[in-house]
Design a protein around this motif. Structure first.
Motif, mmCIF file in Angstrom:
data_model
loop_
_atom_site.group_PDB
_atom_site.id
_atom_site.type_symbol
_atom_site.label_atom_id
_atom_site.label_comp_id
_atom_site.label_asym_id
_atom_site.label_seq_id
_atom_site.Cartn_x
_atom_site.Cartn_y
_atom_site.Cartn_z
ATOM 1 N N ALA A 218 0.835 -1.213 0.000
ATOM 2 C CA ALA A 218 0.000 0.000 0.000
ATOM 3 C C ALA A 218 0.865 1.257 0.000
ATOM 4 C CB ALA A 218 -0.930 -0.047 1.196
ATOM 5 N N GLY A 219 0.374 2.318 0.644
ATOM 6 C CA GLY A 219 0.995 3.646 0.553
ATOM 7 C C GLY A 219 2.501 3.697 0.798
ATOM 8 N N GLY A 220 2.953 3.138 1.923
ATOM 9 C CA GLY A 220 4.380 3.218 2.270
ATOM 10 C C GLY A 220 5.229 2.522 1.219
ATOM 11 N N ARG A 226 8.252 4.097 -5.987
ATOM 12 C CA ARG A 226 7.816 4.866 -7.168
ATOM 13 C C ARG A 226 8.942 4.980 -8.198
ATOM 14 N NH1 ARG A 226 8.415 10.014 -8.721
ATOM 15 N NH2 ARG A 226 9.311 10.661 -6.740
ATOM 16 N N ILE A 227 10.152 5.286 -7.735
ATOM 17 C CA ILE A 227 11.244 5.528 -8.684
ATOM 18 C C ILE A 227 11.821 4.243 -9.275
ATOM 19 C CG2 ILE A 227 11.869 7.836 -7.888
ATOM 20 C CD1 ILE A 227 13.974 6.645 -6.097
ATOM 21 N N ALA A 228 11.299 3.087 -8.830
ATOM 22 C CA ALA A 228 11.739 1.834 -9.477
ATOM 23 C C ALA A 228 11.180 1.741 -10.900
ATOM 24 C CB ALA A 228 11.292 0.627 -8.657
ATOM 25 N N GLU A 229 10.279 2.657 -11.252
ATOM 26 C CA GLU A 229 9.744 2.640 -12.623
ATOM 27 C C GLU A 229 10.577 3.481 -13.588
ATOM 28 O OE1 GLU A 229 5.587 3.109 -13.310
ATOM 29 O OE2 GLU A 229 5.053 2.065 -11.463
ATOM 30 N N SER A 230 11.711 3.995 -13.121
ATOM 31 C CA SER A 230 12.525 4.872 -13.976
ATOM 32 C C SER A 230 13.112 4.127 -15.167
ATOM 33 C CB SER A 230 13.664 5.465 -13.158
ATOM 34 O OG SER A 230 13.143 6.133 -12.047
ATOM 35 N N GLU A 231 13.543 4.907 -16.137
ATOM 36 C CA GLU A 231 14.026 4.347 -17.418
ATOM 37 C C GLU A 231 15.377 3.622 -17.190
ATOM 38 O OE1 GLU A 231 15.317 3.512 -20.923
ATOM 39 O OE2 GLU A 231 16.339 5.368 -20.346
ATOM 40 N N HIS A 327 -3.305 14.585 -4.345
ATOM 41 C CA HIS A 327 -3.207 13.493 -3.390
ATOM 42 C C HIS A 327 -4.427 13.572 -2.475
ATOM 43 C CE1 HIS A 327 -1.237 10.697 -0.699
ATOM 44 N NE2 HIS A 327 -1.552 11.493 0.302
ATOM 45 N N ILE A 328 -5.064 12.426 -2.261
ATOM 46 C CA ILE A 328 -6.195 12.422 -1.326
ATOM 47 C C ILE A 328 -5.697 11.808 -0.028
ATOM 48 C CG2 ILE A 328 -8.515 11.554 -0.874
ATOM 49 C CD1 ILE A 328 -8.639 11.274 -4.046
ATOM 50 N N ASN A 329 -5.862 12.541 1.048
ATOM 51 C CA ASN A 329 -5.398 12.045 2.335
ATOM 52 C C ASN A 329 -6.302 10.902 2.779
ATOM 53 O OD1 ASN A 329 -4.553 11.622 4.880
ATOM 54 N ND2 ASN A 329 -4.233 13.805 5.331
ATOM 55 N N GLU A 330 -5.793 9.674 2.560
ATOM 56 C CA GLU A 330 -6.644 8.502 2.751
ATOM 57 C C GLU A 330 -7.038 8.283 4.210
ATOM 58 O OE1 GLU A 330 -4.267 5.500 0.857
ATOM 59 O OE2 GLU A 330 -4.124 6.794 -0.891
ATOM 60 N N GLU A 331 -6.187 8.780 5.133
ATOM 61 C CA GLU A 331 -6.521 8.545 6.543
ATOM 62 C C GLU A 331 -7.856 9.177 6.923
ATOM 63 O OE1 GLU A 331 -2.822 10.094 8.016
ATOM 64 O OE2 GLU A 331 -2.090 8.658 6.530
#
Ligand code: NAD
Length: 368
Positions: A218-220, A226-231, A327-331
């Motif tokens: 999930a979030g954490g 996220r940056i593991a999707e870099s080129e 960003h929607i604060n899911e909490e």
């Protein structure tokens, strides 16, 4: 006003965005472009990113007052070597955009010393997962650091002249030694990319034997990876051209993992508490928490009811602004109101957004 000829070699995300930024403040400059593939050349011409384009690097080199190499790092080094054999304007300023600086500055000094040219390394610290001229964006570098790494071919006026050429990028210019640039970026950029990719790889393997792994991520986990999707191509060149600094950070990190493992195995609760507390306090001190940091953005918070179309209604009001993230604060999702966080690239758009949302809705809008 003096008309300059700017030659941008590599009409991708970075080259295209630099060209658009130059034209914003200097519409009278002639911007020429090189690109190997037809596609980005055609897009660059169609979008007015450049005035003329070629697929032969030599063709425009001799016409330029400023040459900006915005191709991958190894190709930047090849072009520096090629430039050494070309007929260039006296005092032409040559620069680049490579994400590592040591090898590029060394190559420039090796190939261009003795020639009547100026060279300074550059690293515009902004990017995107997108690539090619299609992704070029005049606002890409707004508020981002644009780092200059001087060389023995940098004269007193080289950097100020470049800052003037690049003023329309609205970036924050700064100078640092190339080796120190590579050390600092190994810590705050290169090593985190390795860590993110390693974490993703570890979780991928784990998912083979623990099938809920993917579902529970999930979030954490998302923020960490996220940056593991870099080129991959760009990251390969970055790591091989900054080998020493990156290996040193990996070794240091292994020690840190060993020390937290030790604390856990001894159930040293105070030690573990301090480990996390130090990290939390250190992060609070970092510039990422201040407006104008590397990842600078201007944030607005809207209290919104959890109802259909509310977000669309707000986004519609913000059409045409430099919105960079929402960003929607899911909490808060179990309350009747959630917090919608909207990030902008500049203060002007932030103020405009606050005004239009306040005027057109009855949601509470705050900036902090
Ligand atoms: P990109 O893929 O969008 O553009 C690269 C351009 O170089 C393309 O137009 C491609 O046709 C051309 N090219 C690639 N290989 C070539 C070769 N061998 N010969 C000639 N041309 C070639 O990439 P980009 O993001 O614009 O990156 C360009 C440079 O900017 C790289 O040096 C990169 O390290 C640096 N940089 C990238 C980022 C980022 O986040 N994307 C940020 C800062 C700096």
């Amino acid at each position: 006003m003096e008309e300059k000829v700017i030659y941008i070699a590599g009409l991708g995300l970075i080259g295209g965005s630099i060209a658009l930024g130059i034209k914003r403040d200097h519409p009278n400059y002639k911007v020429l472009g090189y690109n190997r593939s037809d596609k980005s050349r055609e897009i660059a011409l169609e979008r007015g990113i450049v005035d003329e384009a070629t697929n032969d690097f030599k063709e425009f080199a001799g016409l330029a007052d400023v040459i900006i190499l915005t191709v991958p790092i190894k190709q930047t080094i090849n072009f520096l070597k090629d430039l050494a054999t070309m007929e260039l304007k006296t005092n032409v300023i040559i620069t680049d955009a490579g994400s590592t600086k040591g090898e590029i500055v060394d190559a420039a000094e090796k190939y261009l010393t003795g020639r009547p040219v100026q060279f300074v390394g550059s690293h515009p610290m902004a990017g995107s997962h997108k690539s090619g001229a299609i992704a070029a964006d005049v606002n890409l570098f707004e508020n981002a650091y644009y780092i200059f790494t001087p060389s023995t071919l940098t004269k007193t006026e080289t950097i100020s002249e470049l800052e003037d050429v690049l003023s329309g990028l609205h970036a924050r210019f700064i100078q640092i030694d190339a080796a120190e640039h590579d050390r600092v970026t190994s810590q705050i950029s290169h090593f985190p990319h390795i860590l993110s990719a390693s974490l993703m790889e570890q979780a991928g393997d784990y998912a083979n034997t623990h099938e809920m792994t993917n579902r529970f991520a999930a979030g954490g986990f998302r923020d960490m990876t996220r940056i593991a999707e870099s080129e991959p191509g760009m990251w390969t060149s970055i790591l091989v051209t900054n080998k020493e600094a990156v290996l040193e950070r990996i070794a240091d990190f292994k020690d840190r993992l060993d020390s937290i493992a030790e604390l856990i195995s001894h159930e040293d609760e105070d030690g573990i508490w301090n480990y996390f507390n130090n990290a939390r306090l250190t992060r609070k001190e970092m510039e990422i928490h201040k407006r104008g940091g590397v990842e600078s953005s201007f944030d607005l918070f809207v209290d919104v009811p959890d109802e259909e179309d509310v977000i669309l209604q707000i986004l519609e009001l913000l059409r045409g602004t430099s919105l960079v993230n929402i960003h929607i604060n899911e909490e808060n999702r179990e309350d009747s109101f959630g917090i919608l966080q909207i990030s902008f690239k500049n203060a002007k758009d932030l103020e405009h957004a606050q005004k239009v949302i306040a005027e057109n809705t009855n949601y509470k809008v705050t900036i902090n």
